[in-house]
Design an enzyme around this catalytic site. Structure first.
Site, PDB file in Angstrom:
ATOM      1  N   ASP A 338     -31.987  -9.927  -9.570  1.00  0.00           N
ATOM      2  CA  ASP A 338     -31.015 -10.538 -10.459  1.00  0.00           C
ATOM      3  C   ASP A 338     -29.880 -11.162  -9.669  1.00  0.00           C
ATOM      4  O   ASP A 338     -29.388 -12.233  -9.994  1.00  0.00           O
ATOM      5  CB  ASP A 338     -30.466  -9.509 -11.447  1.00  0.00           C
ATOM      6  N   ARG A 342     -23.939  -7.471  -5.245  1.00  0.00           N
ATOM      7  CA  ARG A 342     -23.253  -6.263  -5.702  1.00  0.00           C
ATOM      8  C   ARG A 342     -24.173  -5.041  -5.596  1.00  0.00           C
ATOM      9  O   ARG A 342     -25.269  -5.111  -5.047  1.00  0.00           O
ATOM     10  CB  ARG A 342     -22.741  -6.449  -7.127  1.00  0.00           C
ATOM     11  N   ASP A 343     -23.728  -3.930  -6.148  1.00  0.00           N
ATOM     12  CA  ASP A 343     -24.505  -2.689  -6.096  1.00  0.00           C
ATOM     13  C   ASP A 343     -25.589  -2.704  -7.174  1.00  0.00           C
ATOM     14  O   ASP A 343     -25.597  -1.887  -8.082  1.00  0.00           O
ATOM     15  CB  ASP A 343     -23.585  -1.474  -6.262  1.00  0.00           C
ATOM     16  N   GLU A 344     -26.516  -3.655  -7.044  1.00  0.00           N
ATOM     17  CA  GLU A 344     -27.591  -3.797  -8.021  1.00  0.00           C
ATOM     18  C   GLU A 344     -28.808  -4.365  -7.310  1.00  0.00           C
ATOM     19  O   GLU A 344     -29.654  -3.638  -6.846  1.00  0.00           O
ATOM     20  CB  GLU A 344     -27.132  -4.688  -9.185  1.00  0.00           C
ATOM     21  N   TRP A 415     -37.537  -8.898 -21.409  1.00  0.00           N
ATOM     22  CA  TRP A 415     -37.654  -8.145 -20.164  1.00  0.00           C
ATOM     23  C   TRP A 415     -39.092  -7.627 -20.000  1.00  0.00           C
ATOM     24  O   TRP A 415     -39.777  -7.948 -19.029  1.00  0.00           O
ATOM     25  CB  TRP A 415     -36.635  -7.012 -20.149  1.00  0.00           C
ATOM     26  N   GLU A 626     -24.030 -15.938 -13.136  1.00  0.00           N
ATOM     27  CA  GLU A 626     -24.565 -14.999 -14.118  1.00  0.00           C
ATOM     28  C   GLU A 626     -24.016 -15.277 -15.506  1.00  0.00           C
ATOM     29  O   GLU A 626     -24.748 -15.240 -16.500  1.00  0.00           O
ATOM     30  CB  GLU A 626     -24.232 -13.562 -13.714  1.00  0.00           C
TER      31      GLU A 626
END
Length: 749
Positions: A338, A342-344, A415, A626
């Protein structure tokens, strides 16, 4: 599989040294097979065996660990050292926003097999076993989210070469490991693909030194410098500036910081056990005057062949298209993520479900996405047919079964539909039905799972749905609060999936499955119209629901005509600014075009006010954001806790651009026959689009001069096409070059 007896700060080095069995003649061939729990870099006699980075990437480690294979024939000597450098990577580092890591295991490990074939046919094997030795490296810390620390005073490459005294090193031990999980790569390796110099050195209002590389990219910064031994340089990365300072809030807990300790000589640092999403870098501790030439931004990504290009007469639109390309490259780092900063950085299924057609045009992603789909299938098989929010699914380690604000985890529209939409996209783009054969079980299991979740009235309601995620009218802190009814979105999406699975079954000759899914699709269509459509008005009466109903073929002809008019009215009422989120955005321009409102589609595409596709371009964006307003007009960052400046999903409109503006679409899968149907508009006077199809190059170049349209078409030999120009009947064209001049209608001109 072996592990070091000491963790060595999460970056151990492993080595073995051996004599080559020269009595069997010259070395005919030597192959190194290597993988790791973590990341591995392999060396033979002091030389890197390849240019790959982040090997073996990220797969569903529980059931599948990929190994790389390298030809190392030229590196074999009479006495040879195999050296392996390990890092945490996805296996041992942080994943997700929980702050936790090491979900797959507590110890890093390596698995290697060197096969040396001699002239007489003898094969000498050198393998990882308990005779190997382990020792420390110059890497003091490494994490994909947080960055890497390297102490140049500890660099000593002698361990990679014969004759090194490893008496001070430690031993290794065997790890419990199921070798049946070892599989070769299907997709490409991750490599460096571009380098950028510093575009500008900025001194911030607080006096910080910030480098601007002029492009939001994914990778790291290679640094070459010298200074007093023990000097520590800190480099912190971010995508944007806010009030002239480094904009780090969107990183959340990701530190995105590299640290380098100087040796006292000339040092070169390259942090290959991490990566960052950044355009800007803040430099602290630099010894002496800073020279921009000391820094090079290194862009990394899975090695993909560029096959599709596009250029128009509008510079802003061209920049937007380039932003889509850069955003894709930065997020196609072994898995389709995605965001990269960042922390993803997770393989969110909804993003690729939306973006797959665009990706398949821009680059050859057949192998890349086929590899990812194997993990999707594996995760699904181990979770009752549910396709998770992310693949590989690390969210299952976040107390998955405990109800949260999202409720118990189950299939969710768009999804989970990636299980169907992505393989179908690959088949349409490349014409190889093997992807459908491989994935049919997964595709069918998804539709069957959702069929079991339908309400008594036959629609998909009742469990958590992202819905039209990031509707621009939703408040920043509640991105799921969309105008579109979630049941409408979900039922439309699963209808599309059921229809595709039915068509796939027919294609593969699976008659019973075809009847099953054809019936499911028919029931869903009837239920959708019964529950959600009233004289053509679709429940919640907003742009997304009409877009999905039209493009997915859910409406009767008269209701579709009404829906097209209503969609055009709603687009006009919004001032042709975007009013759709993740669900509607990939389809709204197609819905308008399909119902005769291509002018409205162009108005949407060319709008510059926020929210719009071109608004970020006017704000200096070099990738797709985003949120439509990730940065507000005053230059401040969106106040929501979740925002990224490199998300490809909302760039899915590029697929429509390639087909409608550029005029290239497959008539049959793999472009065995081609539709050439450019529809000029939006004030554009020229567009040039080209695609390397499996059968050769297809190119379209059109220009307008007043009310005259000139079109030049190039098709591969042996490929037939249909040329469809505004106001004219279809014309069959064949391989080679075709030129056409026609009159445009006044509305188009």
């Amino acid at each position: 599989m072996i592990a070091p007896d000491d963790a060595f700060n999460g970056a151990p080095q492993l080595r073995t040294e051996f004599e080559t069995e020269r009595e069997h003649g010259a070395v005919r061939r030597a192959t190194l097979l290597v993988t790791a729990r973590g990341l591995v870099e392999a060396w033979l006699n002091g030389r890197r065996v390849c240019d790959d980075v982040l090997t073996p990437g990220w797969s569903s480690y529980e059931w599948r660990l990929r190994y790389a294979s390298y030809d190392v024939t030229t590196l074999i000597q009479e006495r040879t050292v195999v050296g392996l450098s390990l890092g945490k990577g996805w296996f041992g580092g942080r994943l997700g926003w929980s702050g936790k890591g090491s979900f797959y295991g507590d110890e890093l490990g390596a698995f290697a097999q060197l096969e040396i074939e001699f002239e007489d046919g003898t094969v000498q094997l050198v393998v990882t076993d308990e005779s190997w030795r382990s020792g420390p490296s110059a890497v003091l810390a490494n994490d994909l989210y947080d960055g890497q620390t390297i102490d140049a005073r500890l660099v000593d490459d002698a361990w990679k070469r014969p004759g090194f005294d490893d008496g001070g090193w430690r031993g290794v031990h065997a790890l419990e490991f199921d070798t049946s999980t070892l599989v070769p790569y299907i997709g490409p390796a991750v490599r460096r693909w571009n380098e950028l110099p510093v575009a500008e050195v900025i001194v911030s209002p607080s006096g910080k030194t910030i480098l601007d590389f002029g492009q939001n990219l994914v990778g790291w910064i290679r640094v070459r410098t010298s200074g007093p031994a023990g000097t520590e340089i800190t480099i912190r990365h971010a995508e944007v500036l806010e009030n002239g300072e480094l904009g780090t809030r969107p990183l959340r807990s990701a530190k995105a910081t590299d640290r380098y300790v100087l040796s006292g000589g000339t040092d070169e640092f390259e942090p290959t056990f991490t990566f960052h999403g950044f355009r800007y870098a803040e430099i602290e501790g630099w010894p002496g005057a800073l020279s921009p030439e000391a820094f090079t931004a290194v862009a990394i990504g899975s090695e993909l062949d560029r096959i599709g290009t596009m250029r128009t007469s509008d510079p802003l639109l061209n920049q937007f298209h380039e932003n889509v390309v850069w955003g894709m490259r930065g997020n196609f780092v072994d898995v389709p993520t995605d965001c990269p900063q960042r922390d993803e950085r997770l393989g969110w299924t909804g993003d690729i479900a939306a973006f797959a057609p665009t990706a398949a045009f821009l680059f050859d992603v057949d192998a890349f996405l086929s590899d990812w789909l194997v993990d999707l299938d594996l995760e699904q098989q181990h979770h009752d047919g549910i396709v998770g929010f992310v693949i590989p699914d690390i969210l299952k380690y976040h107390d998955r079964e405990r109800p949260t604000d999202m409720g118990p985890v189950d299939s969710t529209a768009i999804w989970s539909d990636a299980a169907v939409w992505v393989p179908w996209t690959l088949y349409q783009a490349y014409g190889d039905e093997s992807v459908l054969r491989r994935q049919f079980g997964s595709m069918a299991a998804h539709v069957r799972r959702v069929d079991s979740l339908l309400s008594p009235s036959g629609v998909w309601e009742g469990n958590f749905q992202f819905g039209d995620w990031l509707d621009p009218d939703a408040p920043p802190e509640y991105p799921a609060d969309a105008k579109a009814d979630k049941g409408v979105v979900a039922t439309a999406a699963i209808y599309r999936s059921a229809r595709i699975v039915a068509d796939t079954a027919a294609l593969l000759g699976l008659e019973e499955a075809h009847r099953e899914f054809d019936a499911i699709a028919a029931r869903l269509r009837d239920a959708f119209n019964s529950e959600y459509v009233d004289d053509g008005v679709v429940k919640s009466d907003c742009t997304t629901v009409y877009s999905l109903a039209i493009v997915f073929g859910l409406l009767s002809p008269e209701h579709e005509e009404f829906a097209g008019r209503r969609l055009a009215e709603l687009a006009e009422q919004a001032g042709y600014r975007i009013s759709t989120g993740f669900a509607g955005t990939p389809f709204i321009t197609d819905a308008l075009t399909q119902t005769g409102h291509v002018d409205a589609a162009y108005r949407l595409l060319m709008e510059k006010d926020c929210p719009s596709w071109l608004y970020p371009v006017t704000m200096g964006a070099t990738t797709v954001w985003e949120r439509w307003d990730s940065m507000l007009p005053d230059g401040s960052i969106n106040p929501g806790e979740m925002t990224s400046f490199n998300h490809y999903a909302l760039g899915a409109v590029a697929d429509w651009m390639h087909r409608v503006v550029g005029g290239i679409a497959p008539l049959t899968p793999g472009y065995a026959s081609v539709l050439i149907a450019p529809q000029p508009g939006g004030g554009l006077t020229e567009a040039e689009t080209a695609l390397e199809t499996p059968r050769g190059r297809v190119a379209v170049h059109w220009t307008t001069d007043g009310d005259q349209l000139s079109v030049e078409v190039e098709l591969p030999e042996g490929v037939e096409g249909i040329l469809r120009l505004p106001g004219e009947g279809d014309r069959t064209i064949t391989g080679g070059r075709t030129t056409s001049i026609s009159e445009l209608t006044p509305a188009v001109a």
